[in-house]
Each structure stands twice: as structure tokens, then as C-alpha cells.
Design a protein around this motif. Structure first.
Motif, mmCIF file in Angstrom:
data_model
loop_
_atom_site.group_PDB
_atom_site.id
_atom_site.type_symbol
_atom_site.label_atom_id
_atom_site.label_comp_id
_atom_site.label_asym_id
_atom_site.label_seq_id
_atom_site.Cartn_x
_atom_site.Cartn_y
_atom_site.Cartn_z
ATOM 1 N N CYS A 131 0.199 3.046 3.759
ATOM 2 C CA CYS A 131 0.567 2.463 5.059
ATOM 3 C C CYS A 131 1.618 1.360 4.952
ATOM 4 O O CYS A 131 2.131 0.905 5.966
ATOM 5 C CB CYS A 131 -0.686 1.942 5.773
ATOM 6 N N CYS A 177 0.849 -1.191 0.000
ATOM 7 C CA CYS A 177 0.000 0.000 0.000
ATOM 8 C C CYS A 177 0.885 1.242 0.000
ATOM 9 O O CYS A 177 1.817 1.353 0.808
ATOM 10 C CB CYS A 177 -0.901 -0.010 1.235
ATOM 11 N N CYS A 210 -7.037 1.442 3.823
ATOM 12 C CA CYS A 210 -6.815 2.835 3.422
ATOM 13 C C CYS A 210 -7.926 3.325 2.490
ATOM 14 O O CYS A 210 -8.321 4.491 2.559
ATOM 15 C CB CYS A 210 -5.449 2.998 2.779
ATOM 16 N N CYS A 232 -4.314 -0.453 -0.019
ATOM 17 C CA CYS A 232 -4.963 -1.545 0.721
ATOM 18 C C CYS A 232 -6.425 -1.202 1.018
ATOM 19 O O CYS A 232 -6.830 -0.033 0.973
ATOM 20 C CB CYS A 232 -4.202 -1.844 2.016
HETATM 21 ZN ZN LIG Z 1 -2.918 1.068 3.389
#
Ligand SMILES: [Zn+2]
Length: 86
Positions: free
Chosen positions: A56, A53, A74, A71
Motif C-alpha cells: 500500500c 509497505c 496489510c 505494514c
Molecule cells: Zn500496507
């Protein structure tokens, strides 16, 4: 599987060759594939590349949007943020 340890010499340019029997057994290392190098407790762990991602760094529930990896968590957080800013 028993732990296997091989000795290899790192070239002056930092290269290392993965033995052919290992590459045949683990087809993610045949050549031309991206890999991830993870440093952990002074050791380098080599694994097949897993998209992460862009926000993150997670490798779980990855989706591709506009050529970027994001992801599911998120995406949900962005959707909530977008709704609250209406
Ligand atoms: Zn993420």
C-alpha cells in the motif's frame, strides 16, 4: 526554525551537492544514505529514506518479512484473507 533557502546549480548529470553545514546538522544526509524524493506542487522534497509497505506504500508500522517491508494493516488484511480461504 526560520525558513532557509539556498541557491544551488544542478550538474548536467542531475547531481546536486547538499552544503556541508546542512549535512553536519542533519546527519541523515552525511553521505551514503538512501533518501526519498517526493514531488509536491512542482517542488522536490528530500527526506531520509523511510521504508514503505510493498503493498500500500504506507510508512506507518512497517515490519520486515523475508527481506520485504509490509505494514501492520496489510499483515492483518492478509491474515484475514488467509483465514477466509481455508
Ligand atoms: Zn500496507
Amino acid at each position: 526554525m526560520p525558513r532557509q533557502i539556498r541557491n544551488k546549480i544542478i550538474s548536467k548529470s542531475g547531481g546536486i551537492t547538499i552544503p556541508s553545514d546542512i549535512r553536519r546538522e542533519y546527519t541523515s544526509y552525511l553521505g551514503g544514505e538512501a533518501v526519498d524524493l517526493e514531488i509536491q506542487d512542482g517542488k522536490i522534497i528530500l527526506s531520509p529514506h523511510a521504508p514503505r509497505c510493498m503493498f500500500c506504500g504506507s510508512i506507518e508500522d512497517i515490519r520486515k518479512f523475508e527481506g520485504r517491508h509490509i505494514c501492520g494493516i496489510c499483515i492483518t488484511r492478509m491474515a484475514k484473507e488467509a483465514k477466509s480461504s481455508d
